[in-house]
Design a protein around this motif. Structure first.
Motif, PDB file in Angstrom:
ATOM      1  N   GLY A   1       0.806  -1.224   0.000  1.00 32.94           N
ATOM      2  CA  GLY A   1       0.000   0.000   0.000  1.00 32.94           C
ATOM      3  C   GLY A   1       0.832   1.264   0.000  1.00 32.94           C
ATOM      4  N   ARG A   2       2.047   1.204  -0.532  1.00 32.62           N
ATOM      5  CA  ARG A   2       2.900   2.386  -0.584  1.00 32.62           C
ATOM      6  C   ARG A   2       2.472   3.301  -1.729  1.00 32.62           C
ATOM      7  N   PRO A   3       2.749   4.604  -1.628  1.00 32.42           N
ATOM      8  CA  PRO A   3       3.515   5.252  -0.558  1.00 32.42           C
ATOM      9  C   PRO A   3       2.710   5.377   0.736  1.00 32.42           C
ATOM     10  N   SER A   4       3.409   5.269   1.857  1.00 34.76           N
ATOM     11  CA  SER A   4       2.755   5.506   3.135  1.00 34.76           C
ATOM     12  C   SER A   4       2.545   7.002   3.327  1.00 34.76           C
ATOM     13  N   LEU A   5       1.599   7.352   4.154  1.00 36.06           N
ATOM     14  CA  LEU A   5       1.190   8.741   4.352  1.00 36.06           C
ATOM     15  C   LEU A   5       2.251   9.537   5.125  1.00 36.06           C
ATOM     16  N   LEU A   6       2.488  10.769   4.720  1.00 36.39           N
ATOM     17  CA  LEU A   6       3.208  11.735   5.557  1.00 36.39           C
ATOM     18  C   LEU A   6       2.135  12.652   6.147  1.00 36.39           C
TER      19      LEU A   6
ATOM     20  N   GLY B   1      12.738   6.861   3.111  1.00 41.93           N
ATOM     21  CA  GLY B   1      13.373   8.171   2.990  1.00 41.93           C
ATOM     22  C   GLY B   1      13.063   8.868   1.680  1.00 41.93           C
ATOM     23  N   ARG B   2      13.044   8.109   0.578  1.00 37.07           N
ATOM     24  CA  ARG B   2      12.730   8.723  -0.714  1.00 37.07           C
ATOM     25  C   ARG B   2      11.332   9.317  -0.701  1.00 37.07           C
ATOM     26  N   GLU B   3      10.381   8.549  -0.178  1.00 38.71           N
ATOM     27  CA  GLU B   3       9.008   9.053  -0.113  1.00 38.71           C
ATOM     28  C   GLU B   3       8.911  10.264   0.805  1.00 38.71           C
ATOM     29  N   ALA B   4       9.503  10.170   1.994  1.00 39.09           N
ATOM     30  CA  ALA B   4       9.393  11.257   2.964  1.00 39.09           C
ATOM     31  C   ALA B   4       9.962  12.551   2.408  1.00 39.09           C
ATOM     32  N   ARG B   5      11.080  12.466   1.716  1.00 42.31           N
ATOM     33  CA  ARG B   5      11.703  13.665   1.144  1.00 42.31           C
ATOM     34  C   ARG B   5      10.779  14.316   0.118  1.00 42.31           C
ATOM     35  N   ALA B   6      10.261  13.514  -0.812  1.00 37.23           N
ATOM     36  CA  ALA B   6       9.379  14.052  -1.849  1.00 37.23           C
ATOM     37  C   ALA B   6       8.083  14.587  -1.242  1.00 37.23           C
ATOM     38  N   GLN B   7       7.517  13.878  -0.277  1.00 37.17           N
ATOM     39  CA  GLN B   7       6.259  14.304   0.335  1.00 37.17           C
ATOM     40  C   GLN B   7       6.432  15.594   1.126  1.00 37.17           C
ATOM     41  N   PHE B   8       7.567  15.716   1.829  1.00 42.38           N
ATOM     42  CA  PHE B   8       7.781  16.923   2.604  1.00 42.38           C
ATOM     43  C   PHE B   8       7.979  18.125   1.687  1.00 42.38           C
ATOM     44  N   LEU B   9       8.731  17.940   0.612  1.00 45.09           N
ATOM     45  CA  LEU B   9       8.914  19.031  -0.356  1.00 45.09           C
ATOM     46  C   LEU B   9       7.569  19.465  -0.933  1.00 45.09           C
TER      47      LEU B   9
END
Length: 401
Positions: free
Chosen positions: A60-65, A216-224
């Motif tokens: 179920g990725r990406p996981s939610l930020l 980490g890849r997801e978190a970086r893109a989601q935070f941006l």
């Protein structure tokens, strides 16, 4: 899937003086087979495509930020974002690498996977991957953790796994690793050892990190996307350190993002009843790797303690030691009391019940948010959900009432 600060190609599996492969002769050939198979697999587009499809369609990725506004308001300070690995299928980040290891076992022609588990989340995730991929599964778990984490034991058995309760020594995570390695050494032709963290001999610290780097890849893109800038800090709990390496890998090349690994101070660093390897450990060899180790007066791995079974380990992943000594990451420790307070706070303020392991990161993230102030924003990796911990926490809180 290559990450920065990867191992030296001239010295596979080394992070400065740490890592490597420190094995008895009878394990050298099986580990070399795993290393060669992983190197081939990671460069095979078909293998990586199947893995990515499973992450998207099964996990179920990406996981939610998630921006935790009520927690931010409650704390008073930096905006707190939670990387919701607890929402993954099986309830933690562990499924990310277990699917990769299961696919690798199948690629190698192995019929079984074997592993250790502490809190049971790795065991559940591996049993799930094995069921999905048609593999047999054997999980070794310290007797203390079997009692503390009974719901996860039931889940593993329902999924078809054989759960071995380990009663030797401290009967916790270190002994579970020892026990599983012993069985693997005698049956390496049938089994793949699916280590549950960024620990052990090469290639496991690199392989597990690579499979976890999706966090980490997801978190970086989601935070941006959310803030149009990078976070001021990224925070994750550290036992062996797989969820932390997963998160950190997305920001290693961004020096403006401070990285914090949060270890278990247990009943207090001064008491000896803790598992804070980075704070109190010394260089040594443990489970086939050169790393920092909590050691007793005889140079043996010391008895350790944490309220969180998944952090109850006397060593740490070698890349974490490298990041600490290079100054790229900072490692701190929080106590059982701080962890319980964070568990309760997040549950009651946001309606999110975190794993006790993840609650270590939440505890320090709350402290850091106050310190950084309202102009800052941070990411805390919520590595797992706390369903497995609710009975134990209820008992602890009732005893203190």
């Amino acid at each position: 899937m290559t990450t920065s600060n990867a191992t030296d190609p001239q010295q596979p599996g080394r992070f400065g003086p740490y890592g490597g492969s420190h094995l008895p002769p009878h394990l050298e050939a099986p580990m070399a087979e795993v290393a060669a198979a992983y190197e081939s697999a990671r460069q095979d587009p078909a293998f990586m495509d199947e893995y990515q499809v499973l992450l998207a369609k099964y996990v179920g990725r990406p996981s939610l930020l998630y921006r935790a506004d009520r927690l931010t308001e409650h704390v008073g300070g930096a905006r707190i974002y939670l990387k919701r690995e607890d929402l993954n299928h099986t309830g933690s980040h562990k499924i990310n690498h277990c699917l990769g290891e299961g696919l690798l076992a199948r690629r190698m022609g192995k019929s079984k996977v074997i592993a250790e588990t502490g809190a049971g989340q790795h065991g559940v995730a591996l049993a799930t991957a094995a069921a999905l991929l048609g593999l047999e599964c054997e999980i070794h778990m310290g007797a203390i953790d079997v009692a503390k984490q009974h719901p996860n034991v039931v889940r593993m058995e329902l999924l078809g796994a054989k759960v071995v309760s380990v009663t030797t020594g401290g009967a916790s995570l270190k002994e579970a690793v020892d026990s599983a390695f012993e069985v693997y050494a005698a049956n390496a032709d049938q089994y793949l050892f699916a280590i549950g963290s960024v620990v052990g001999p090469h290639p496991y610290p690199s392989m597990v990190r690579d499979f976890q780097s999706v966090v980490g890849r997801e978190a970086r893109a989601q935070f941006l996307a959310a803030e149009e800038r990078l976070p001021d800090a990224a925070v994750a709990c550290v036992g062996g350190g797989s969820n932390a390496m997963g998160l950190f890998s997305g920001f290693l090349e961004d020096p403006e993002v401070a990285l914090y690994g949060v270890e278990p101070a247990g009943e207090g660093l001064e008491t000896g009843r803790h598992a804070a390897t980075m704070s109190k450990g010394t260089p040594g060899i443990l489970h086939g790797m050169a790393t920092r180790v909590l050691q007793d007066a005889n140079g043996e791995p010391a008895a350790v303690h944490s309220i969180a079974s998944g952090l109850d380990y006397p060593g740490v992943g070698p890349q974490h030691v490298f990041l600490n000594e290079s100054g790229r990451a900072r490692y701190v420790a929080v106590t059982d009391e701080q962890t319980l307070a964070a568990f309760t706070t997040l549950t009651r303020v946001e309606g999110i019940i975190p794993a006790l392991e993840s609650s270590h990161a939440v505890a320090y993230g709350m402290e850091l948010a106050r310190e950084l102030g309202e102009e800052a924003a941070i990411v805390v990796n919520l590595s797992g959900r706390g369903d497995k911990d609710v009975d134990y926490v209820a008992e602890v809180l009732a005893a203190r009432a």
